[in-house]
Design an enzyme around this catalytic site. Structure first.
Site, PDB file in Angstrom:
ATOM      1  N   PHE A  88      48.840 -15.750  86.965  1.00 29.33           N
ATOM      2  CA  PHE A  88      48.937 -14.641  85.958  1.00 29.33           C
ATOM      3  C   PHE A  88      48.283 -14.981  83.793  1.00 29.33           C
ATOM      4  O   PHE A  88      48.508 -14.406  83.162  1.00 29.33           O
ATOM      5  CB  PHE A  88      50.867 -14.985  85.709  1.00 29.33           C
ATOM      6  CG  PHE A  88      50.912 -16.718  85.453  1.00 29.33           C
ATOM      7  CD1 PHE A  88      50.915 -16.514  83.956  1.00 29.33           C
ATOM      8  CD2 PHE A  88      50.735 -17.862  85.511  1.00 29.33           C
ATOM      9  CE1 PHE A  88      51.179 -17.900  83.168  1.00 29.33           C
ATOM     10  CE2 PHE A  88      50.810 -19.275  85.491  1.00 29.33           C
ATOM     11  CZ  PHE A  88      51.414 -19.017  83.651  1.00 29.33           C
ATOM     12  N   LYS A  89      47.118 -16.184  84.131  1.00 33.83           N
ATOM     13  CA  LYS A  89      46.450 -16.812  83.383  1.00 33.83           C
ATOM     14  C   LYS A  89      45.601 -15.692  82.874  1.00 33.83           C
ATOM     15  O   LYS A  89      45.119 -15.634  81.440  1.00 33.83           O
ATOM     16  CB  LYS A  89      46.556 -18.147  83.988  1.00 33.83           C
ATOM     17  CG  LYS A  89      47.440 -19.652  83.691  1.00 33.83           C
ATOM     18  CD  LYS A  89      47.321 -20.441  83.961  1.00 33.83           C
ATOM     19  CE  LYS A  89      48.424 -21.559  84.104  1.00 33.83           C
ATOM     20  NZ  LYS A  89      48.157 -23.145  84.783  1.00 33.83           N
ATOM     21  N   ASP A  90      45.696 -15.058  83.920  1.00 34.10           N
ATOM     22  CA  ASP A  90      44.284 -14.234  83.435  1.00 34.10           C
ATOM     23  C   ASP A  90      44.442 -13.034  82.421  1.00 34.10           C
ATOM     24  O   ASP A  90      43.730 -12.799  81.474  1.00 34.10           O
ATOM     25  CB  ASP A  90      43.876 -12.999  84.488  1.00 34.10           C
ATOM     26  CG  ASP A  90      43.048 -13.619  85.606  1.00 34.10           C
ATOM     27  OD1 ASP A  90      42.621 -14.627  85.824  1.00 34.10           O
ATOM     28  OD2 ASP A  90      43.362 -13.756  86.972  1.00 34.10           O
TER      29      ASP A  90
END
Length: 486
Positions: free
Chosen positions: A112-114
């Site tokens: 999700f950090k993308d």
């Protein structure tokens, strides 16, 4: 829109100033001086937007058009999401037993950090190219932040990124996603310590104001406001996907279950609440349960040590974004926030004042999950849906499965329909493909995407940081060496 420190000892800055900072100069975290409030008409209009357009609307509230023209902001966000595999960027899977899973992991590194880091990387480039500047990015990672941060800036001439990973505490795939990036501007350090231990030398370098200023030191951890800002969109999108209708008065509530480590995503949810989004937040953690203990008992204190769990990216004892949450709940009282956080910094133990604990428990629910709970949730979801969860997503699913069956209760207690009919959405932070060991524990075998399979045959590069070594000094010397080469 200006940003101030949670501790009140730093001057107000604009978005650019907050973006290029790690911690504020006084040791606090940057937060918006004013949280925008949204009316019902805006929520209805936004409910029809795809995810990327929702991100644009939200970012435009926190980044003034004078700083970044709206058309330019739109282009930067489109560019940020251009490498995502799913056409909608994120995707909601509606599974059996009312389990809604919002897949936030369709970016380059399957995490999700993308989402927030791809946008943050674009914002950085915009300002750096405008000002012809160079920055040194210093990042500590418990697993996924490092690879997402690297992908957001790899190969860029005006950025050097220094990533510290906890050797042996990441999965093999997470580590390879960092150590196989062979670029002149990427510098990976493998430290023989846990996630909290690697945070200490990073804090030390940011606290050295002269050093940080000389080398334009900045952070891409979720201390950086830009990441929190983009992550607010997860909660709005989850709400709009799961709310039955926005034509009722009051607007329906949706429960959003957030796997929580450093606390960035749950902080974004608290800000979404402040903006007027009718959500009930649930912070779910693994056996490193400081946030759960804080919500349940007001006990914000460290355990004896970090526990190694299947949900390794959440193996964190000091969730630094709790400072932002406390600041929000204290009504922006920076003096009290500073006093509480300084007390915690010294003793690593803090009993929340009774009134603050009450506000926190009204804002958040919480739950913790053992490794056994994680394995059972993975197995049940596979048996019922043929759907694989990563161990962090399984922490959220464990909470869902531990709640009473709403359909049966609705038949028995129809007078409580307003409670029993509240939809629930579980945020899924990573693809199951990154966590083979957890799936094997559940008796399952993931199908690995070719990009991940190829990692094992690639060249790797990293610098070891041994126990007993001065890690801060090693990082300092590498940052200085890279500056001399420019």
């Amino acid at each position: 829109m200006e940003y101030v420190s949670t501790r009140g000892g730093a001057g107000a800055v604009d978005f650019e100033g907050a973006l290029f900072s790690g911690y504020a100069p006084d040791g606090g975290l940057f937060v918006p001086q004013r949280i925008p409030s949204l009316d019902r008409d805006t929520l209805r209009r936004w409910s029809r937007l795809p995810y990327r357009e929702l991100v644009k609307e939200l970012c435009s509230l926190f980044i003034t058009a004078e700083l970044v023209p709206r058309s330019t902001l739109n282009d930067l966000i489109d560019r940020a999401f251009s490498r995502f595999r799913h056409k909608d960027v994120v995707h909601l899977s509606r599974l059996k037993d009312g389990l809604n899973v919002l897949e936030l992991w369709h970016g380059v590194t399957y995490a999700f950090k993308d989402l927030s880091l791809s946008c943050t990387g674009q914002f950085l480039q915009y300002f750096l190219e405008k000002k012809k500047q160079h920055v040194s990015i210093l990042v500590g990672t418990s697993g996924d932040t490092g690879s997402s941060a690297i992908e957001s800036v790899r190969g860029q001439k005006n950025v050097d990124i220094f990533v510290v990973l906890p050797k042996g505490f990441c999965t093999q795939i997470q580590e390879l996603q960092m150590t196989t990036v062979i670029e002149d501007n990427v510098h990976v350090f493998a430290a023989h310590g846990n996630s909290d231990e690697i945070d200490e030398p990073i804090k030390e370098l940011f606290a050295d104001v002269d050093f940080a200023r000389k080398y334009n030191l900045m952070s891409l951890n979720s201390v950086n406001w830009s990441r929190i800002m983009v992550q607010i969109a997860h909660h709005f999108y989850a709400y709009f996907q799961c709310a039955p209708s926005l034509d009722t008065t009051p607007l329906p509530m949706v429960e959003i279950v957030v796997p929580t480590g450093g606390g960035g995503n749950i902080t974004a949810g608290c800000i979404a609440q402040k903006m007027g989004l009718p959500i009930q937040l649930v912070a779910v953690v693994n056996s490193n349960d400081i946030i759960h203990r804080t919500v349940q008992h007001g006990d914000f204190s460290l355990s004896e040590s970090v526990k190694v769990t299947l949900a390794s990216a959440m193996d964190i004892q000091e969730p630094y974004n709790m400072e932002r949450i406390l600041w929000l709940l204290l009504g922006s009282d920076s003096r009290l926030t500073k006093m509480l956080m300084e007390r915690f910094s010294v003793s690593k133990s803090l009993k929340l004042p009774e009134d603050l604990h009450r506000k926190l428990s009204e804002t958040l629910r919480s739950c913790s999950a053992s490794d056994e709970d994680i394995v059972r949730a993975v197995q049940r979801c596979w048996e019922e849906n043929r759907y694989l969860l990563c161990p962090h997503s399984a922490v959220a699913a464990h909470y869902h499965y531990s709640q009473p069956n709403r359909a049966r209760l609705y038949q028995k207690f129809s007078c409580l329909s307003f409670l029993l009919s509240m939809p629930r959405c579980c945020l899924a932070p990573a693809s199951a493909a990154k966590f083979q060991d957890a799936l094997l524990r559940a008796g399952l075998v993931p199908q690995l995407p070719p990009e991940i399979t190829a990692l094992t045959a690639m060249e790797t590069r990293s610098t070891p940081l041994e126990r007993g070594q001065d890690w801060a000094q090693a990082l300092r010397e590498q940052i200085e060496a890279m500056a001399r080469r420019r």
